[in-house]
Design a protein around this motif. Structure first.
Motif: not given
Length: 635
Positions: A4-8, A34-36, A43-44, A547-549
């Motif tokens: 996700c960071l590279e695409l952004a 997606g990202t956590e 920023a996206i 979202l993780t726990q």
């Protein structure tokens, strides 16, 4: 597979290069992955909102800036919240929702002050000035003179001046010369709208100086145009012409054909004011050529109008009539009612001078001219007066008499339908009374007796028809009702709002434990509970969020900590109430439709500039009469 960071990052690079559509595609791909990391997601959202803003898709820009604001508040990022509030305010300003934009920009300013961020404060002050400037422009009618706008518009413009001046102090403190140039340009435009033309000249001179420092040709060209307009109002036509000439040179260097035509148009009219008609004709012919090349019919009509006036001033009435007729033709084509009325009068006057016969199509106003159009030109109401003098009383011919009888039949049918609708809307008690009365009347008719006094046979027929129609419609309504049945084997279980099986539908009502009334209440409760669930808040509306726990617990603990903080101040609720009250303005009538404009005609129509400037000079030459009491004494 890219993260996700590279695409952004790739999307951000494309947006900086000016390829916003490609950047949006990469940002969308990043959201699909997606990202956590909530910071990356924020920023996206911000970059996507800015990209859609540049693409003029303001609804999508508003959506992602709202996502950004929601996320930054959730993670406690005050600096991000300030930037998101500023972006949201700019988008709301473009959409014309000025009160909401003020709230967002004020939030941006408050957070920047709390963080001692001078750059953020300067941006917030500049955005607030822009919002109030745009609000003032939106409240100004197109035909109003500078300085003669409604009180609310003047208040908004004066508030914009205050924010621009506060911004100037801030950007001078941080030493941002480029920001000073932008603020001076907007400050000059605001003073111009307020009628403070000397102050406008001072501000635009500073804008011109800073533009030359940075070598910004486009900004220099805009400053020259604004200075020329301001000097026209000040009556210094020669100085205005010099600035228009510099504007023309810069437009040619920048290869901006439409702006070049605007400069020629302004220069031609400035030469007309200076009574240099030969140069005026030359500039107007250049404007006409560019307008034809760009297929700008409105600009072509303005050029013909100006050329007709210039040729008439030189005494060349044949050429003046030619361009006046061309102006009339284009005004009809473009729907310019004001220009059409002016062209008609010019054609009529020139035909009188040349001794030509006046055609009904080109001479005076048409007889069926609306009253609202007569106010745009001179000699209002001439055609209407002639038609009123020739008016005669009309007698109905046999054809019109037949038409009148058919109209009466149609009216009777409408009356019947209205009676029918009135009876269909009566309450149940009245319907029962009508039914009983109709039955009694039918028994009387069967026995050969006359109906009671006061009830006509026509009404009896209507009552029977209405009763028959009512019963027929009630049967159709019964066919559409749903039968509430109970499930098989409910004797040991409570009623449930679930669907009934086909076998249960065949059972008698006596088999079930609960009554249909209780079953119906359970169905209502279930339906209402589903509606409440639909309104509950969830994180699913934030695209790209995984979202993780651990992240869920951290976000939840932050929200609980924020919930323990003090409530917003009363000023916030007052501003919110004021913002909601502004929704009433959405129901107000819209302003009159402005005259059509083209790319080769300046936004500030030069003829309106001339008329306003000359009108003020005429007002200065008027004589005021002083009223004296009593009769003068005779010598």
């Amino acid at each position: 597979m890219e993260t996700c960071l590279e695409l952004a990052l790739e999307g951000e690079r494309l947006c900086k290069a000016g390829d916003y559509r490609a950047g949006v595609s990469f940002f969308d791909a990043a959201l699909q992955v997606g990202t956590e990391d909530l910071q990356i997601l924020s920023a996206i959202y911000s970059q996507l909102g800015n990209a859609y803003f540049h693409l003029q898709d303001y609804s999508k820009a508003l959506e992602f800036h709202r996502h950004d604001l929601t996320l930054t508040r959730a993670i406690g990022d005050q600096l991000g919240e300030a930037k998101a509030s500023g972006n949201l305010g700019n988008t709301l300003k473009v959409l014309g929702r000025f009160d909401e934009a003020v709230l967002c920009c004020q939030r941006h300013l408050d957070i920047s002050k709390a963080l001692h961020d001078k750059v953020g404060q300067a941006r917030a002050l500049y955005n607030l000035g822009n919002v109030y400037h745009a609000k003032g422009r939106s409240l100004c009618w197109s035909g109003a003179d500078s300085g003669d706008f409604p009180e609310e518009a003047m208040t908004a413009l004066q508030t914009a001046v205050q924010f621009y001046e506060a911004n100037l102090l801030m950007v001078k403190e941080v030493g941002d010369r480029a920001a000073q140039g932008r603020t001076y340009g907007n400050l000059g435009n605001t003073h111009y709208m307020l009628g403070n033309f000397r102050n406008a000249v001072v501000a635009h001179e500073q804008r011109l100086l800073i533009a030359k420092e940075f070598g910004d040709k486009a900004a220099e060209r805009r400053a020259c145009c604004n200075l020329g307009n301001a000097y026209i109002f000040l009556g210094e036509f020669e100085v205005a012409a010099e600035h228009y000439k510099r504007m023309l040179q810069l437009a040619r260097q920048l290869r901006e054909r439409a702006v070049e035509a605007q400069a020629c148009y302004s220069l031609g009219n400035a030469c007309t004011l200076l009574q240099d008609y030969e140069k005026a004709i030359d500039y107007h012919l250049k404007h006409l050529v560019i307008a034809r090349d760009l297929n700008d019919r409105v600009g072509e009509g303005r050029a013909c109008w100006s050329l007709g006036n210039a040729y008439t001033a030189l005494g060349n009435h044949d050429q003046g009539l030619h361009f006046a007729q061309k102006h009339l033709e284009i005004s009809k084509e473009t729907g310019d009612r004001s220009g059409e009325l002016t062209a008609r009068m010019n054609v009529s006057d020139l035909q009188v001078v040349l001794g030509l016969s006046n055609n009904s199509s080109n001479s005076v106003l048409p007889e069926n001219q609306d009253a609202e159009h007569s106010g745009h030109g001179t000699r209002p109401g001439i055609g209407r007066r002639r038609s009123m003098e020739n008016m005669e009383l009309m007698k109905l011919s046999p054809e019109k008499t037949n038409a009148k009888s058919s109209l009466t039949k149609s009216t009777s049918r409408l009356s019947f339908l209205s009676r029918f609708r009135a009876r269909m809307h009566r309450n149940s008690t009245t319907s029962v009374k009508v039914l009983l009365a109709t039955s009694a009347n039918q028994d009387l008719e069967d026995d050969g007796q006359k109906p009671s006094k006061g009830v006509s046979p026509d009404m009896l027929g209507d009552e029977g028809f209405f009763d028959l129609l009512r019963r027929f419609q009630s049967n159709r309504m019964d066919d559409q009702r749903c039968a509430i049945q109970d499930r098989k084997g409910q004797s040991s279980t409570p009623c449930s709002p679930s669907m009934t099986s086909p076998s249960a539908l065949k059972k008698s009502h006596s088999v079930s434990v609960c009554s249909p009334h209780d079953h119906f209440l359970d169905m209502v409760a279930s339906s209402q509970s589903r509606r409440l669930n639909d309104q509950r808040a969830s994180t699913d509306h934030l695209p790209g969020l995984r979202l993780t726990q651990q992240s869920y617990q951290s976000g939840l603990s932050h929200l609980m900590a924020c919930g323990d903080s003090k409530e917003p101040p009363e000023d916030f609720f007052d501003a919110l109430i004021k913002c909601q009250g502004a929704r009433l303005d959405d129901q107000r009538c819209t302003e009159p439709t402005p005259a059509p404009k083209g790319p080769t005609v300046p936004d500030e129509d030069f003829f309106s500039l001339i008329l306003r400037a000359q009108a003020k000079r005429m007002d200065e030459q008027r004589v005021t009469f002083s009223c004296t009491t009593g009769r003068p004494s005779s010598n």
